[in-house]
Write a protein that holds these residues in place. Structure first.
Motif, PDB file in Angstrom:
ATOM      1  N   LYS A 153      73.578  82.331  28.420  1.00  0.00           N
ATOM      2  CA  LYS A 153      73.453  81.454  29.583  1.00  0.00           C
ATOM      3  C   LYS A 153      74.335  81.976  30.710  1.00  0.00           C
ATOM      4  O   LYS A 153      75.534  82.165  30.532  1.00  0.00           O
ATOM      5  CB  LYS A 153      73.869  80.023  29.242  1.00  0.00           C
ATOM      6  N   TYR A 203      69.339  80.717  31.193  1.00  0.00           N
ATOM      7  CA  TYR A 203      69.355  81.564  29.996  1.00  0.00           C
ATOM      8  C   TYR A 203      68.520  82.822  30.211  1.00  0.00           C
ATOM      9  O   TYR A 203      67.458  82.783  30.833  1.00  0.00           O
ATOM     10  CB  TYR A 203      68.806  80.798  28.796  1.00  0.00           C
ATOM     11  N   ASN A 249      77.964  80.232  26.621  1.00  0.00           N
ATOM     12  CA  ASN A 249      76.905  79.754  25.733  1.00  0.00           C
ATOM     13  C   ASN A 249      75.957  80.906  25.419  1.00  0.00           C
ATOM     14  O   ASN A 249      75.476  81.588  26.331  1.00  0.00           O
ATOM     15  CB  ASN A 249      76.105  78.631  26.399  1.00  0.00           C
ATOM     16  N   ILE A 260      77.267  74.194  20.538  1.00  0.00           N
ATOM     17  CA  ILE A 260      77.120  73.477  21.797  1.00  0.00           C
ATOM     18  C   ILE A 260      75.733  72.834  21.820  1.00  0.00           C
ATOM     19  O   ILE A 260      74.738  73.502  21.531  1.00  0.00           O
ATOM     20  CB  ILE A 260      77.225  74.453  23.006  1.00  0.00           C
ATOM     21  N   GLU A 261      75.659  71.586  22.181  1.00  0.00           N
ATOM     22  CA  GLU A 261      74.367  70.943  22.464  1.00  0.00           C
ATOM     23  C   GLU A 261      74.154  71.108  23.964  1.00  0.00           C
ATOM     24  O   GLU A 261      74.859  70.510  24.762  1.00  0.00           O
ATOM     25  CB  GLU A 261      74.397  69.467  22.075  1.00  0.00           C
ATOM     26  N   ASP A 262      73.196  71.951  24.329  1.00  0.00           N
ATOM     27  CA  ASP A 262      72.971  72.246  25.739  1.00  0.00           C
ATOM     28  C   ASP A 262      71.559  71.795  26.130  1.00  0.00           C
ATOM     29  O   ASP A 262      70.575  72.425  25.725  1.00  0.00           O
ATOM     30  CB  ASP A 262      73.137  73.741  26.001  1.00  0.00           C
ATOM     31  N   ASP A 280      70.033  72.283  28.743  1.00  0.00           N
ATOM     32  CA  ASP A 280      69.374  73.320  29.532  1.00  0.00           C
ATOM     33  C   ASP A 280      68.655  74.347  28.653  1.00  0.00           C
ATOM     34  O   ASP A 280      67.799  75.092  29.145  1.00  0.00           O
ATOM     35  CB  ASP A 280      70.377  74.079  30.405  1.00  0.00           C
TER      36      ASP A 280
END
Length: 180
Positions: free
Chosen positions: A119, A126, A144, A172-174, A176
């Motif tokens: 990212k 990304y 990320n 990580i909960e992303d 995006d």
């Protein structure tokens, strides 16, 4: 030679200078080692003995030590992944989770292919870095990202670490991130 695919636009970036310029602009280290240095018997071998892993380290010792001296790496090893790797699906689930590290994550691909999904800190979002033998990449700390195999599902890479325990992932909960 590595290629970039920007996920939002599906734009592709090819060519060593263009790939390096794009990665440099995102603080991702990209270098290239000579893949033909690897003995031919190891170039398409994805199940490795400890002796064969040591031979890979020995083959690239000069490059490894140079990189370690420039970037502070203390230890290194070889990882080999393929459909013959025990628990490959479980390993891939671990790798395919967006995460960060407190140190950079560096890989030198010596056989096979893989993808780092990274990212950016800007509107690019990304992007995929498709890697093949000779490609060396370092994802910056606290960025990320995740790693996965390409369709061939085979890779051998040299990993370098600053921490003696190797890297520790912080998932990580992303929102995006959209699997492509």
């Amino acid at each position: 030679m590595a290629q970039i695919r920007i996920r939002k636009t599906n734009e592709r970036i090819e060519g060593e200078a263009e790939v390096k310029a794009f990665l440099d602009s995102h603080n991702v280290v990209y270098e290239h080692w000579n893949p033909t240095k690897l003995p031919e018997a190891l170039r398409e071998k994805f199940i490795l003995s400890d002796d064969e892993k040591a031979q890979i380290i020995s083959t690239y010792e000069e490059e490894i030590r140079d990189l370690a001296a420039r970037r502070g790496y203390e230890i290194w090893d070889v990882i080999a992944l393929s459909d013959s790797t025990p628990d490959i699906e479980k390993l891939l689930q671990k790798f395919e989770q967006v995460h960060t590290h407190t140190e950079d994550e560096i890989r030198a691909i010596v056989s096979g292919k893989g993808i780092f999904i990274i990212k950016s800190e800007d509107e690019v979002g990304y992007f995929d870095v498709e890697l093949e033998p000779g490609d060396v990449i370092s994802v910056p700390e606290n960025t990320n990202h995740f790693f996965t195999l390409m369709d061939n599902r085979e890779i051998v890479a040299v990993r370098l670490f600053i921490e003696k325990d190797g890297w520790v992932a912080y998932n990580i909960e992303d929102p995006d991130f959209i699997k492509a």
